[in-house]
Design a protein around this motif. Structure first.
Motif, PDB file in Angstrom:
ATOM      1  N   GLU A  76     -25.657   9.986 -20.568  1.00  0.00           N
ATOM      2  CA  GLU A  76     -24.744   8.920 -20.182  1.00  0.00           C
ATOM      3  C   GLU A  76     -24.157   9.184 -18.799  1.00  0.00           C
ATOM      4  N   TRP A  77     -23.622   8.107 -18.211  1.00  0.00           N
ATOM      5  CA  TRP A  77     -22.993   8.204 -16.903  1.00  0.00           C
ATOM      6  C   TRP A  77     -21.492   8.228 -17.063  1.00  0.00           C
ATOM      7  N   GLN A  78     -20.835   9.090 -16.297  1.00  0.00           N
ATOM      8  CA  GLN A  78     -19.389   9.232 -16.382  1.00  0.00           C
ATOM      9  C   GLN A  78     -18.712   8.388 -15.296  1.00  0.00           C
ATOM     10  N   PRO A  79     -17.641   7.700 -15.664  1.00  0.00           N
ATOM     11  CA  PRO A  79     -16.909   6.953 -14.625  1.00  0.00           C
ATOM     12  C   PRO A  79     -16.239   7.916 -13.664  1.00  0.00           C
ATOM     13  N   SER A  80     -16.113   7.492 -12.420  1.00  0.00           N
ATOM     14  CA  SER A  80     -15.416   8.294 -11.419  1.00  0.00           C
ATOM     15  C   SER A  80     -13.919   8.060 -11.592  1.00  0.00           C
ATOM     16  N   VAL A  81     -13.243   9.007 -12.249  1.00  0.00           N
ATOM     17  CA  VAL A  81     -11.818   8.850 -12.548  1.00  0.00           C
ATOM     18  C   VAL A  81     -11.010   9.053 -11.271  1.00  0.00           C
ATOM     19  N   THR A  82     -10.124   8.114 -10.986  1.00  0.00           N
ATOM     20  CA  THR A  82      -9.318   8.195  -9.772  1.00  0.00           C
ATOM     21  C   THR A  82      -7.838   8.174 -10.128  1.00  0.00           C
ATOM     22  N   GLY A  83      -7.008   8.500  -9.139  1.00  0.00           N
ATOM     23  CA  GLY A  83      -5.574   8.554  -9.349  1.00  0.00           C
ATOM     24  C   GLY A  83      -4.792   7.535  -8.554  1.00  0.00           C
ATOM     25  N   TYR A  84      -5.429   6.438  -8.139  1.00  0.00           N
ATOM     26  CA  TYR A  84      -4.724   5.420  -7.368  1.00  0.00           C
ATOM     27  C   TYR A  84      -3.679   4.705  -8.239  1.00  0.00           C
ATOM     28  N   VAL A  85      -2.476   4.550  -7.711  1.00  0.00           N
ATOM     29  CA  VAL A  85      -1.417   3.806  -8.408  1.00  0.00           C
ATOM     30  C   VAL A  85      -0.814   2.787  -7.451  1.00  0.00           C
ATOM     31  N   GLY A  86      -0.437   1.638  -8.011  1.00  0.00           N
ATOM     32  CA  GLY A  86       0.133   0.580  -7.185  1.00  0.00           C
ATOM     33  C   GLY A  86       1.629   0.456  -7.291  1.00  0.00           C
ATOM     34  N   ASP A  87       2.254   1.337  -8.096  1.00  0.00           N
ATOM     35  CA  ASP A  87       3.700   1.226  -8.308  1.00  0.00           C
ATOM     36  C   ASP A  87       4.430   2.486  -7.866  1.00  0.00           C
ATOM     37  N   SER A  88       3.936   3.123  -6.793  1.00  0.00           N
ATOM     38  CA  SER A  88       4.634   4.309  -6.287  1.00  0.00           C
ATOM     39  C   SER A  88       6.006   3.965  -5.731  1.00  0.00           C
ATOM     40  N   ALA A  89       6.200   2.698  -5.368  1.00  0.00           N
ATOM     41  CA  ALA A  89       7.497   2.206  -4.896  1.00  0.00           C
ATOM     42  C   ALA A  89       7.564   0.715  -5.180  1.00  0.00           C
ATOM     43  N   GLU A 179      -4.486  13.306  -3.149  1.00  0.00           N
ATOM     44  CA  GLU A 179      -5.645  13.342  -2.249  1.00  0.00           C
ATOM     45  C   GLU A 179      -5.333  12.766  -0.872  1.00  0.00           C
ATOM     46  N   ARG A 180      -4.095  12.296  -0.666  1.00  0.00           N
ATOM     47  CA  ARG A 180      -3.685  11.659   0.596  1.00  0.00           C
ATOM     48  C   ARG A 180      -4.588  10.466   0.923  1.00  0.00           C
ATOM     49  N   LEU A 181      -4.886   9.672  -0.093  1.00  0.00           N
ATOM     50  CA  LEU A 181      -5.725   8.494   0.066  1.00  0.00           C
ATOM     51  C   LEU A 181      -4.917   7.245  -0.275  1.00  0.00           C
ATOM     52  N   VAL A 182      -5.158   6.166   0.463  1.00  0.00           N
ATOM     53  CA  VAL A 182      -4.523   4.885   0.177  1.00  0.00           C
ATOM     54  C   VAL A 182      -5.561   3.787   0.343  1.00  0.00           C
ATOM     55  N   ARG A 183      -5.473   2.790  -0.524  1.00  0.00           N
ATOM     56  CA  ARG A 183      -6.328   1.617  -0.336  1.00  0.00           C
ATOM     57  C   ARG A 183      -5.450   0.391  -0.129  1.00  0.00           C
ATOM     58  N   LEU A 184      -5.780  -0.340   0.920  1.00  0.00           N
ATOM     59  CA  LEU A 184      -5.042  -1.527   1.307  1.00  0.00           C
ATOM     60  C   LEU A 184      -5.859  -2.751   0.920  1.00  0.00           C
ATOM     61  N   PRO A 185      -5.242  -3.725   0.255  1.00  0.00           N
ATOM     62  CA  PRO A 185      -5.986  -4.852  -0.330  1.00  0.00           C
ATOM     63  C   PRO A 185      -6.462  -5.844   0.725  1.00  0.00           C
ATOM     64  N   LEU A 186      -7.674  -6.305   0.550  1.00  0.00           N
ATOM     65  CA  LEU A 186      -8.233  -7.333   1.425  1.00  0.00           C
ATOM     66  C   LEU A 186      -8.154  -8.698   0.751  1.00  0.00           C
ATOM     67  N   MET A 187      -8.109  -9.731   1.588  1.00  0.00           N
ATOM     68  CA  MET A 187      -8.095 -11.093   1.081  1.00  0.00           C
ATOM     69  C   MET A 187      -9.415 -11.441   0.399  1.00  0.00           C
ATOM     70  N   CYS A 188      -9.352 -12.397  -0.502  1.00  0.00           N
ATOM     71  CA  CYS A 188     -10.550 -13.079  -0.965  1.00  0.00           C
ATOM     72  C   CYS A 188     -11.013 -13.991   0.187  1.00  0.00           C
ATOM     73  N   CYS A 189     -12.204 -14.215   0.496  1.00  0.00           N
ATOM     74  CA  CYS A 189     -13.359 -13.770  -0.264  1.00  0.00           C
ATOM     75  C   CYS A 189     -14.271 -13.005   0.704  1.00  0.00           C
ATOM     76  N   VAL A 190     -14.167 -11.711   0.660  1.00  0.00           N
ATOM     77  CA  VAL A 190     -15.001 -10.849   1.467  1.00  0.00           C
ATOM     78  C   VAL A 190     -15.765  -9.926   0.526  1.00  0.00           C
ATOM     79  N   CYS A 191     -16.690  -9.170   1.079  1.00  0.00           N
ATOM     80  CA  CYS A 191     -17.569  -8.371   0.231  1.00  0.00           C
ATOM     81  C   CYS A 191     -16.808  -7.343  -0.586  1.00  0.00           C
ATOM     82  N   ILE A 192     -15.810  -6.722  -0.002  1.00  0.00           N
ATOM     83  CA  ILE A 192     -15.087  -5.653  -0.670  1.00  0.00           C
ATOM     84  C   ILE A 192     -13.640  -6.064  -0.894  1.00  0.00           C
ATOM     85  N   THR A 193     -12.964  -5.406  -1.821  1.00  0.00           N
ATOM     86  CA  THR A 193     -11.607  -5.795  -2.189  1.00  0.00           C
ATOM     87  C   THR A 193     -10.533  -4.984  -1.478  1.00  0.00           C
TER      88      THR A 193
END
Length: 308
Positions: A76-89, A179-193
């Motif tokens: 089986e394939w394992q999901p890539s578990v991440t620690g991103y949270v949207g409610d840090s503040a 991990e000092r990583l952040v993801r910033l949300p993109l508008m619809c409708c582009v290839c990535i979110t």
């Protein structure tokens, strides 16, 4: 000099081609015989005809030796578990003035003064004890600023405004603080979110550095013990001469690419495996200061990446 902000890449609307031929559909570092090692990655090769999955095979790619080997197709394939949270503040925008925000443990809201601000995305880093804010000061989507603020409301800015992607005002920034990583949300409708960055304080100023391999629709695997991500762009041999595996270190911002020839990929469905032919290997390694570029056996040094 030290990079204090990185330009966002503009995302454009796109249409996806239906799968045709063989593509890499899954990627991880789990292994049926135990530890897989730091230089090896397990891939699922999926073969499509008329957009219908016909068959699949699992292989191990060894980055160090540039070899393939078959793997048990039933694992089986394992999901890539991440620690991103949207409610840090949590908080609200005070138009024209700044953001009024609280975070776990603060016990109160703090108004971070950001004059002429119109829209913002923020996250709290407990590791750096700072509130980071990306914000706009006009209706232009290309006018972004970066600030890092202390709990007493004092903010320090990146040296210059930076160019903008089409960020979504309806979603929040998500942070993986360890991990000092952040993801910033993109508008619809582009290839990535979302677009992905590392964040830091460089000489006291906030800095974002892009992590381009995470901006993909292909599979992703995080190796947090080594500060690495492994990805594969959603390519198929029906359209491309090669499939690509990307290994990216987000601490040093170094990248290694391997292009696997389509013929070599398809050989696994007729009983293959073994060493990749030397003339077919395309390996590119780009470092934070310099890197080794190997294309068809020709080596040259290239300088690329962040200045120190």
């Amino acid at each position: 000099g030290t990079v204090v902000a990185i330009i966002f890449g503009h995302a454009a609307a796109c249409s996806l081609l239906p799968p045709k031929g063989v593509g890499i559909s899954a990627i991880d570092q789990t292994y049926s015989l135990g530890s897989i090692g730091s230089d090896r990655i397990r891939l699922e090769l999926s073969d499509y005809s008329d957009s219908v999955l016909q068959r699949s095979a699992q292989v191990i790619l060894d980055f160090a030796s540039m070899t393939f080997e078959r793997h048990d197709d039933t694992m089986e394939w394992q999901p890539s578990v991440t620690g991103y949270v949207g409610d840090s503040a949590v908080g609200e925008i005070v138009a024209g003035s700044g953001v009024n925000v609280s975070w776990p443990g603060s016990g109160y809201h703090v108004l971070f003064a950001l004059p002429n601000m119109t829209v913002a995305w923020w996250w709290y880093s407990a590791a750096l004890n700072r509130m980071f804010v990306v914000y706009q000061t006009s209706t232009s989507m290309s006018d972004h600023h970066l600030a890092a603020c202390t709990s007493d409301g004092i903010c320090v800015h990146g040296a210059e405004p930076f160019g903008g992607g089409y960020l979504s005002v309806s979603r929040t920034a998500e942070v993986w603080d360890e991990e000092r990583l952040v993801r910033l949300p993109l508008m619809c409708c582009v290839c990535i979110t979302a677009e992905y960055f590392t964040f830091e304080l460089a000489d006291g100023r906030p800095a974002l550095t892009s992590v381009p391999p995470l901006a993909t629709l292909g599979p992703v695997w995080y190796d947090t013990a080594r500060d690495e991500v492994w990805t594969s762009p959603p390519h198929y041999t029906g359209y491309s001469d090669a499939l690509e595996v990307v290994r990216y270190n987000y601490a040093s911002h170094t990248t290694a690419y391997v292009a696997i020839p389509a013929a070599e990929v398809e050989r696994f469905f007729v009983g293959g495996g073994g060493e990749l032919p030397g003339w077919a290997i395309v390996l590119i390694v780009v470092g934070a200061v310099g890197g080794l570029l190997v294309v068809l056996g020709v080596a040259v040094w290239v300088a690329r990446g962040r200045g120190k």
